[in-house]
Structure formats: C-alpha cells, structure tokens
Design an enzyme around this catalytic site. Sequence first.
Site, mmCIF file in Angstrom:
data_model
loop_
_atom_site.group_PDB
_atom_site.id
_atom_site.type_symbol
_atom_site.label_atom_id
_atom_site.label_comp_id
_atom_site.label_asym_id
_atom_site.label_seq_id
_atom_site.Cartn_x
_atom_site.Cartn_y
_atom_site.Cartn_z
ATOM 1 C CG ASP A 106 -15.320 41.724 -51.295
ATOM 2 O OD1 ASP A 106 -14.947 41.613 -50.111
ATOM 3 O OD2 ASP A 106 -14.548 41.715 -52.273
HETATM 4 N N1 URA Z 1 -11.925 37.772 -52.848
HETATM 5 C C1 URA Z 1 -12.445 38.972 -53.125
HETATM 6 O O1 URA Z 1 -11.791 39.831 -53.692
HETATM 7 N N2 URA Z 1 -13.714 39.191 -52.747
HETATM 8 C C2 URA Z 1 -14.498 38.264 -52.143
HETATM 9 O O2 URA Z 1 -15.665 38.529 -51.854
HETATM 10 C C3 URA Z 1 -13.931 37.017 -51.874
HETATM 11 C C4 URA Z 1 -12.629 36.792 -52.229
#
Ligand code: URA
Length: 259
Positions: A106
């Site tokens: 993310d």
């Molecule tokens: N899970 C999440 O919530 N975000 C990420 O970036 C990776 C795994």
Amino acid sequence: MPLIRLDRFISERGEFTRSRIKELAAKGQIRVNGTVVKKSDTKIDPDNDAVEVLGNRISAERFRYVLLNKPAGYVSSTEEHDGPTVMELIPPEMRTKNMFPAGRLDKDSLGALLLTDDGELAHRMLSPKKHIPKIYIVKLAEPFQSKYVDLFADGITLTDGYQCLPAKVCSVETSERLAFVELSEGKYHQVKRMFAAVENHVEVLMRVSVGGLVLPEKLGFGESMELLHKDVENLFKPRDFEAFCRDFSGVFSAILINI
Ligand code: URA
C-alpha cells in the site's frame, strides 16, 4: 554459450536503444574487454566478455532484480495515478525499461518490494498456487492479545465475508504493540483488514521478508540493491516463522519503534 550481437546484449540489459548503441559505438564509447569496439553488430560472448558503455560495466545477467526498502508515500506501480511511484526511487543504473514491481505494498506501507523485468519470475512469485509466505511487522493501536495466535491460525473472516487462509502471528517482546504476521496470500489491504477483524488497528506496516529473502538491515528506507538471479531463487525457499521472530525481532522492532 553462443555468441550474440553487442547491440542486442546491451539493449536487453538497459535503457539504450539499438540506434543509440550504434551511435555510442561509432563515437568510441563502448569497450569490450577494455578495447574500443566501433561496430555495434560485433559478436560477443555474453557470459565471459566484459562490456562497458560510457565507462560503466554492463552486468551479464539477462534480467535485473532490485530489492527496494519502500518508504511511505510511494505507489507500487509503474504509472502515476495517486502520487509518485516506486520507480522514481530506483537509481538509473539499476533500472531497465521493462522493470515493474513484482507485488504490491500500500502507499503508506513500508519495506521489501522486489522490482524486476523478468516476467516469468514475477508470475511464478505472484502465482496464488505458490503461496510464497510474506512476513510483516506491524505497529498496532492496541496491545497485542495472545488470542490472536489461534484466531489467525483458524483463518480470520474479513468484514466482507472473505475467509482468510491460516496465518501466523507472534508478539514482539520489547513492545506490546508490535507483532509479526506471516501470510501466504495477498488480498487488498489484507493485514490491515485482518487486524481490524479482531478489533485492533494497524498504524504502521512494514514487509520484512518474502519467502526466504529477508530485508537487509543495512538497506535504509528509499534505498535499493541489486540481487543476482541466484539470490532471487531464495524467494522460493521455506522459512521457519518462529525462528524468524526470534532472530529478527531486535532488528525490526528497533526500526519500527522510531516511526
Ligand atoms: N497488507 C496490507 O494491509 N497492506 C500492505 O501493504 C500489504 C499487506
């Protein structure tokens, strides 16, 4: 290994076009084993000849693999939609025209992200059938509870009804708000949604391992390093989660505690 054309060797390993290579060769800017080569169609041995363009050695590896320690604020994509992309962080000498992030973190997440132009490897790595485990360290809003271990092992049900595969969690001794979590799948915002399902909240999330590959401690946020194909094969090696938590809790909790 059969001989190949010099311009093919260079264009497959970087951002130079064949016409640019021809021009550079004519100007004496390309050397093979220390000798200037003015014709870009010269045949070379890709495994044993040392090729330099503008004084920089071109790696013999057919594909490039870069491990980035992603900082917050960058999107795991090759195209800008929602802010700057991780591609901007890769130094030009490590980047190739077909490189892309093999996987997603993310925008606000941190840590290990592999970038490559090896589509076959990326496909193998991301294939749900492979179930390559990924380990994250999280900073939680509320203290870690020991009941999470069984809840995660049984498979968390997300608010949209999705039943997660069994996952592993362990607390970190130095802080009641830090935990490691290991998943073998990668649904959208999965770690955050799993902790939301047990009424906690992920404040910081950092990926610290992908398969058998561990994010090196020396790699700061925003820094990247080149990996060799043989290192990349470590991705497919198994890792023991409990041993990982024991061996790396000191290193990664020290990083997270300061964020
Ligand atoms: N899970 C999440 O919530 N975000 C990420 O970036 C990776 C795994």
